[in-house]
Design an enzyme around this catalytic site. Sequence first.
Site, PDB file in Angstrom:
ATOM      1  N   PHE A 191       0.804  -1.225   0.000  1.00 39.05           N
ATOM      2  CA  PHE A 191       0.000   0.000   0.000  1.00 39.05           C
ATOM      3  C   PHE A 191       0.837   1.275   0.000  1.00 39.05           C
ATOM      4  O   PHE A 191       0.287   2.379  -0.018  1.00 39.05           O
ATOM      5  CB  PHE A 191      -0.942   0.014   1.215  1.00 39.05           C
ATOM      6  CG  PHE A 191      -0.232  -0.046   2.549  1.00 39.05           C
ATOM      7  CD1 PHE A 191       0.330   1.090   3.119  1.00 39.05           C
ATOM      8  CD2 PHE A 191      -0.137  -1.245   3.239  1.00 39.05           C
ATOM      9  CE1 PHE A 191       0.983   1.039   4.340  1.00 39.05           C
ATOM     10  CE2 PHE A 191       0.506  -1.322   4.472  1.00 39.05           C
ATOM     11  CZ  PHE A 191       1.077  -0.167   5.022  1.00 39.05           C
ATOM     12  N   ASN A 197      -8.546   7.670   6.281  1.00 43.89           N
ATOM     13  CA  ASN A 197      -9.105   7.500   7.622  1.00 43.89           C
ATOM     14  C   ASN A 197      -8.882   8.686   8.556  1.00 43.89           C
ATOM     15  O   ASN A 197      -8.809   8.533   9.765  1.00 43.89           O
ATOM     16  CB  ASN A 197      -8.618   6.187   8.243  1.00 43.89           C
ATOM     17  CG  ASN A 197      -7.122   6.144   8.459  1.00 43.89           C
ATOM     18  OD1 ASN A 197      -6.400   7.079   8.133  1.00 43.89           O
ATOM     19  ND2 ASN A 197      -6.656   5.044   9.019  1.00 43.89           N
ATOM     20  N   HIS A 242      -3.823  10.377  11.850  1.00 50.26           N
ATOM     21  CA  HIS A 242      -2.713   9.494  12.217  1.00 50.26           C
ATOM     22  C   HIS A 242      -2.294   9.868  13.622  1.00 50.26           C
ATOM     23  O   HIS A 242      -2.310  11.043  13.994  1.00 50.26           O
ATOM     24  CB  HIS A 242      -1.518   9.708  11.271  1.00 50.26           C
ATOM     25  CG  HIS A 242      -0.229   9.167  11.818  1.00 50.26           C
ATOM     26  ND1 HIS A 242       0.157   7.866  11.648  1.00 50.26           N
ATOM     27  CD2 HIS A 242       0.748   9.761  12.568  1.00 50.26           C
ATOM     28  CE1 HIS A 242       1.321   7.675  12.258  1.00 50.26           C
ATOM     29  NE2 HIS A 242       1.698   8.816  12.824  1.00 50.26           N
TER      30      HIS A 242
END
EC number: 2.7.4.6
Length: 143
Positions: free
Chosen positions: A59, A114, A117
Amino acid sequence: MAIERTFSIIKPDAVAKNHIGAIYNRFETAGLKIIASKMVHLSKEQAEGFYAEHSERPFFGALVEFMTSGPIMVQVLEGENAVLANREIMGATNPAEAARGTLRADFADSIDENAVHGSDAVASAEREIAYFFSAEELCPRTR
């Protein structure tokens, strides 16, 4: 209880949706103090350097592309058990699995985008803080 510092990023997806203020409110409501903060648009080289530990993962390319897709907010948070406190505020990496009321449940769309972090340990927090901030940029909150 130990006073710690941790590192946090508000990622391009959450910045683009104007969630910075709401996320900062969550940090402060949870008792974390923001002792350094700035907006940065990462270059490819900066993103690759920051995420170097993932360079062999499948990824990695998509992560670098996403993290350079728009500005991010980087901040240093300070408070009791700040690393764990921030991880609890963020919620699970996959927003579909994140508990209601966490940042990822409320502000993230997918595991790839998302919203935030956060450092996973004190040692990584120290490294990540130093990547973006000089010691002079940290402003301990004494009041």
